[in-house]
Design a protein around this motif. Structure first.
Motif, PDB file in Angstrom:
ATOM      1  N   TYR B 181       0.811  -1.214   0.000  1.00 60.19           N
ATOM      2  CA  TYR B 181       0.000   0.000   0.000  1.00 60.19           C
ATOM      3  C   TYR B 181       0.852   1.276   0.000  1.00 60.19           C
ATOM      4  O   TYR B 181       0.734   2.109  -0.887  1.00 60.19           O
ATOM      5  CB  TYR B 181      -0.936  -0.006   1.215  1.00 60.19           C
ATOM      6  CG  TYR B 181      -1.668   1.296   1.454  1.00 60.19           C
ATOM      7  CD1 TYR B 181      -2.576   1.779   0.519  1.00 60.19           C
ATOM      8  CD2 TYR B 181      -1.442   2.040   2.606  1.00 60.19           C
ATOM      9  CE1 TYR B 181      -3.239   2.982   0.730  1.00 60.19           C
ATOM     10  CE2 TYR B 181      -2.110   3.238   2.827  1.00 60.19           C
ATOM     11  CZ  TYR B 181      -3.002   3.708   1.884  1.00 60.19           C
ATOM     12  OH  TYR B 181      -3.655   4.895   2.088  1.00 60.19           O
ATOM     13  N   LEU B 185       1.917   0.508  -4.293  1.00 58.09           N
ATOM     14  CA  LEU B 185       0.724   1.120  -4.890  1.00 58.09           C
ATOM     15  C   LEU B 185       1.005   2.571  -5.303  1.00 58.09           C
ATOM     16  O   LEU B 185       0.588   2.997  -6.382  1.00 58.09           O
ATOM     17  CB  LEU B 185      -0.458   1.064  -3.908  1.00 58.09           C
ATOM     18  CG  LEU B 185      -1.740   1.786  -4.345  1.00 58.09           C
ATOM     19  CD1 LEU B 185      -2.304   1.208  -5.637  1.00 58.09           C
ATOM     20  CD2 LEU B 185      -2.807   1.735  -3.238  1.00 58.09           C
ATOM     21  N   ALA B 188       2.808   2.461  -8.518  1.00 55.14           N
ATOM     22  CA  ALA B 188       1.914   2.029  -9.603  1.00 55.14           C
ATOM     23  C   ALA B 188       1.013   3.194 -10.041  1.00 55.14           C
ATOM     24  O   ALA B 188       0.768   3.405 -11.236  1.00 55.14           O
ATOM     25  CB  ALA B 188       1.067   0.845  -9.148  1.00 55.14           C
ATOM     26  N   LEU B 236      -0.098  -6.624  -3.717  1.00 55.92           N
ATOM     27  CA  LEU B 236      -0.216  -5.401  -4.515  1.00 55.92           C
ATOM     28  C   LEU B 236      -1.504  -5.401  -5.340  1.00 55.92           C
ATOM     29  O   LEU B 236      -2.205  -4.382  -5.410  1.00 55.92           O
ATOM     30  CB  LEU B 236       1.015  -5.230  -5.421  1.00 55.92           C
ATOM     31  CG  LEU B 236       0.992  -4.011  -6.339  1.00 55.92           C
ATOM     32  CD1 LEU B 236       0.729  -2.711  -5.563  1.00 55.92           C
ATOM     33  CD2 LEU B 236       2.310  -3.894  -7.114  1.00 55.92           C
ATOM     34  N   LEU B 237      -1.848  -6.533  -5.930  1.00 55.62           N
ATOM     35  CA  LEU B 237      -3.093  -6.601  -6.713  1.00 55.62           C
ATOM     36  C   LEU B 237      -4.303  -6.283  -5.826  1.00 55.62           C
ATOM     37  O   LEU B 237      -5.212  -5.569  -6.241  1.00 55.62           O
ATOM     38  CB  LEU B 237      -3.248  -7.981  -7.367  1.00 55.62           C
ATOM     39  CG  LEU B 237      -2.330  -8.247  -8.577  1.00 55.62           C
ATOM     40  CD1 LEU B 237      -2.436  -9.702  -9.009  1.00 55.62           C
ATOM     41  CD2 LEU B 237      -2.668  -7.319  -9.744  1.00 55.62           C
ATOM     42  N   ARG B 238      -4.260  -6.799  -4.597  1.00 50.78           N
ATOM     43  CA  ARG B 238      -5.376  -6.528  -3.683  1.00 50.78           C
ATOM     44  C   ARG B 238      -5.436  -5.037  -3.346  1.00 50.78           C
ATOM     45  O   ARG B 238      -6.516  -4.437  -3.303  1.00 50.78           O
ATOM     46  CB  ARG B 238      -5.215  -7.354  -2.396  1.00 50.78           C
ATOM     47  CG  ARG B 238      -6.479  -7.439  -1.555  1.00 50.78           C
ATOM     48  CD  ARG B 238      -6.299  -8.387  -0.377  1.00 50.78           C
ATOM     49  NE  ARG B 238      -5.355  -7.889   0.606  1.00 50.78           N
ATOM     50  CZ  ARG B 238      -5.684  -7.055   1.602  1.00 50.78           C
ATOM     51  NH1 ARG B 238      -6.932  -6.645   1.743  1.00 50.78           N
ATOM     52  NH2 ARG B 238      -4.776  -6.651   2.458  1.00 50.78           N
ATOM     53  N   ARG B 239      -4.274  -4.440  -3.146  1.00 56.03           N
ATOM     54  CA  ARG B 239      -4.245  -3.007  -2.814  1.00 56.03           C
ATOM     55  C   ARG B 239      -4.669  -2.149  -4.004  1.00 56.03           C
ATOM     56  O   ARG B 239      -5.302  -1.110  -3.833  1.00 56.03           O
ATOM     57  CB  ARG B 239      -2.836  -2.616  -2.342  1.00 56.03           C
ATOM     58  CG  ARG B 239      -2.462  -3.230  -0.995  1.00 56.03           C
ATOM     59  CD  ARG B 239      -3.325  -2.677   0.117  1.00 56.03           C
ATOM     60  NE  ARG B 239      -2.839  -3.096   1.429  1.00 56.03           N
ATOM     61  CZ  ARG B 239      -3.045  -2.418   2.548  1.00 56.03           C
ATOM     62  NH1 ARG B 239      -3.761  -1.305   2.543  1.00 56.03           N
ATOM     63  NH2 ARG B 239      -2.577  -2.854   3.696  1.00 56.03           N
ATOM     64  N   ILE B 240      -4.290  -2.548  -5.195  1.00 57.89           N
ATOM     65  CA  ILE B 240      -4.740  -1.797  -6.381  1.00 57.89           C
ATOM     66  C   ILE B 240      -6.266  -1.846  -6.461  1.00 57.89           C
ATOM     67  O   ILE B 240      -6.929  -0.836  -6.700  1.00 57.89           O
ATOM     68  CB  ILE B 240      -4.104  -2.343  -7.690  1.00 57.89           C
ATOM     69  CG1 ILE B 240      -2.590  -2.087  -7.707  1.00 57.89           C
ATOM     70  CG2 ILE B 240      -4.751  -1.691  -8.921  1.00 57.89           C
ATOM     71  CD1 ILE B 240      -1.852  -2.689  -8.905  1.00 57.89           C
ATOM     72  N   THR B 241      -6.822  -3.026  -6.223  1.00 59.34           N
ATOM     73  CA  THR B 241      -8.280  -3.174  -6.259  1.00 59.34           C
ATOM     74  C   THR B 241      -8.952  -2.303  -5.193  1.00 59.34           C
ATOM     75  O   THR B 241      -9.964  -1.643  -5.465  1.00 59.34           O
ATOM     76  CB  THR B 241      -8.670  -4.655  -6.064  1.00 59.34           C
ATOM     77  OG1 THR B 241      -8.040  -5.420  -7.095  1.00 59.34           O
ATOM     78  CG2 THR B 241     -10.182  -4.847  -6.151  1.00 59.34           C
ATOM     79  N   MET B 242      -8.389  -2.271  -3.993  1.00 56.05           N
ATOM     80  CA  MET B 242      -8.953  -1.424  -2.929  1.00 56.05           C
ATOM     81  C   MET B 242      -8.927   0.053  -3.349  1.00 56.05           C
ATOM     82  O   MET B 242      -9.870   0.810  -3.103  1.00 56.05           O
ATOM     83  CB  MET B 242      -8.165  -1.599  -1.617  1.00 56.05           C
ATOM     84  CG  MET B 242      -8.447  -2.919  -0.904  1.00 56.05           C
ATOM     85  SD  MET B 242      -7.233  -3.288   0.422  1.00 56.05           S
ATOM     86  CE  MET B 242      -7.704  -2.079   1.682  1.00 56.05           C
ATOM     87  N   PHE B 243      -7.822   0.456  -3.982  1.00 54.04           N
ATOM     88  CA  PHE B 243      -7.719   1.832  -4.462  1.00 54.04           C
ATOM     89  C   PHE B 243      -8.735   2.103  -5.575  1.00 54.04           C
ATOM     90  O   PHE B 243      -9.425   3.133  -5.575  1.00 54.04           O
ATOM     91  CB  PHE B 243      -6.293   2.103  -4.959  1.00 54.04           C
ATOM     92  CG  PHE B 243      -6.159   3.399  -5.703  1.00 54.04           C
ATOM     93  CD1 PHE B 243      -6.150   4.612  -5.020  1.00 54.04           C
ATOM     94  CD2 PHE B 243      -6.057   3.421  -7.085  1.00 54.04           C
ATOM     95  CE1 PHE B 243      -6.045   5.820  -5.699  1.00 54.04           C
ATOM     96  CE2 PHE B 243      -5.955   4.611  -7.775  1.00 54.04           C
ATOM     97  CZ  PHE B 243      -5.944   5.817  -7.088  1.00 54.04           C
ATOM     98  N   GLU B 244      -8.854   1.178  -6.507  1.00 51.55           N
ATOM     99  CA  GLU B 244      -9.824   1.336  -7.603  1.00 51.55           C
ATOM    100  C   GLU B 244     -11.246   1.481  -7.048  1.00 51.55           C
ATOM    101  O   GLU B 244     -12.035   2.293  -7.544  1.00 51.55           O
ATOM    102  CB  GLU B 244      -9.757   0.131  -8.552  1.00 51.55           C
ATOM    103  CG  GLU B 244      -8.510   0.099  -9.418  1.00 51.55           C
ATOM    104  CD  GLU B 244      -8.372  -1.210 -10.202  1.00 51.55           C
ATOM    105  OE1 GLU B 244      -7.717  -1.178 -11.254  1.00 51.55           O
ATOM    106  OE2 GLU B 244      -8.891  -2.256  -9.757  1.00 51.55           O
TER     107      GLU B 244
END
Lengths: 277, 277
Positions: B181, B185, B188, B236-244
């Motif tokens: 995060y 993130l 990214a 990281l994929l999970r954090r990107i999804t949370m941000f999205e």
């Protein structure tokens, strides 16, 4: 020349301070007595008042350093008090809305030069006004068909005197399109990044400069920014979608363990960002 | 005490400079002759060599300031040359990968204290090493069940001597979750923000500090960051999804012209971000 500044906040205060070293008479207008007292005590303005009617007849150039809707309300209320031939300018971060709302005055005996000083701070109020925030900054003018060369040149000169590095002219539509990307999208991202924190974990022990830099502007003046975003909604929504699409490309490269693609995405970003000083 | 630093880059160079004022003998190891010459000329190290075998037998604490895969390769190649009782530490931004890869050495006569100095710069190389980047920064240790209190304390002491403000201990799993995060993130996002620029427009005349701050880290060391992201892919994929998801909330509020919701989102972000110094 008498220069009036309506709204002695962060931006209005910085306009006043930046123009103070030139031989202009600076007249401040604000509704807050404490701000007026401070501006006078600190010699930021020559005169300050909370009653526009008493000074508008003497003002040659008037800067409206107010939120967009307040700036429009000010013109509606006081247009009849403006000195004949006065040049009016604004500082709003959205231009089509301003141009549309004030178009009805194009036949009046004052001229509006729509401007956007691209500078600011997460802090607010005259006490944080600071000439340094204009240095090396961009100043954009969105001319209309009613503008005279003289008025455009005058505002450009004043912007350069205030310390802006680049003064450029562009259409209000292009302005709103680009600013949706460089300014409003960046704020939308910073806000979302802060808000998606998983607060069950002790995040603050893991924070470095990157996170601090990306989230500083998440401390946001909500009234101003909700207004800016809503009044530029369509361009901003398009820019958010463009950003989401780009993030998806990175996400897909990651999910598919495509190292080459990740390298390419990063190399592209490095080259693009390196072009900005 | 003899402190070895493998990899005299931005971080390794800064480790050396930060520890220089204490009575340690600093031994630099690097594969690049120009870096070795510079480190010696600038008195950043006492000794520098490109041949680890010649010095490893004398080193009490060895910091691997290398990319994760290079750090692992170094241990595999040179473990038999380590001085008995040596404390080994690393600087990798991902910890589970390091712990897993080096777990096989837990019976050897050296002890590994996994660390992550959360500091850096978009610049690389010893010439940009600078003690200031550690000041007020966070340093995280992820202990394993094999660690002794003495070794953990030693690395903590050295981190504090280097100028880190907070030294904390956490599991490797929690580290990787949170760092996905606060660090990965953010990178990214910065990369995607730069890459979604509409280059048909003259963006650079509309750039202010917000955009510059949010994109500075888009100038990225692609080999290092592709490695960090790929080796922490799931978090990281999970954090990107949370941000999205969070960005979608803002987008929906905007699309539905829900001013109250926008205000609330911004107020939340302001409060959360204000807690970070």
């Amino acid at each position: 020349m008498n220069i009036g500044i309506v709204g002695l906040g962060l931006i209005g205060g910085t306009y006043a301070k930046s123009l103070r070293k030139y031989p202009y008479r600076i007249i401040g207008i604000d509704i807050d007595q404490e701000t007026i007292d401070y501006a006078l005590k600190e010699n930021i303005v020559d005169i300050a008042t909370d009653d526009p009617k008493t000074v508008l007849g003497t003002i040659d150039v008037l800067f409206l350093c107010l939120y967009p809707t307040d700036a429009i309300a000010f013109v509606r209320k006081y247009a009849t008090y403006f000195k004949s031939g006065m040049i009016l300018s604004d500082v709003a971060g959205i231009k089509r809305y301003m141009v549309d709302a004030l178009d009805m005055y194009h036949d009046d005996n004052f001229e509006i030069v729509y401007s956007h000083p691209i500078a600011g701070s997460e802090k607010i109020g005259i006490k944080h006004s600071n000439e340094a925030i204009f240095h090396n900054s961009n100043f954009v003018i969105t001319p209309t068909k009613y503008n005279t060369e003289e008025a455009l040149m005058l505002i450009e000169t004043l912007a350069k005197q205030m310390g802006f590095k680049n003064v450029s002219q562009i259409s209000d539509v292009s302005h709103d399109n680009i600013i949706a990307y460089t300014s409003q999208l960046t704020h939308a991202i910073a806000i979302s990044l802060v808000n998606c924190d998983d607060e069950s974990l002790d995040t603050k022990l893991f924070i470095g400069d990157s996170y601090k830099d990306l989230t500083r502007i998440a401390m946001i003046n909500e009234r101003l920014w909700a207004e800016l975003m809503l009044k530029n909604k369509d361009f901003l929504l398009r820019r958010i979608t463009m950003f989401e699409d780009e993030l998806s490309i990175l996400k897909d490269a990651l999910a598919s363990k495509n190292s080459d693609k990740l390298h390419q995405i990063m190399a592209d970003a490095t080259i693009k960002r390196s072009k900005i000083k």
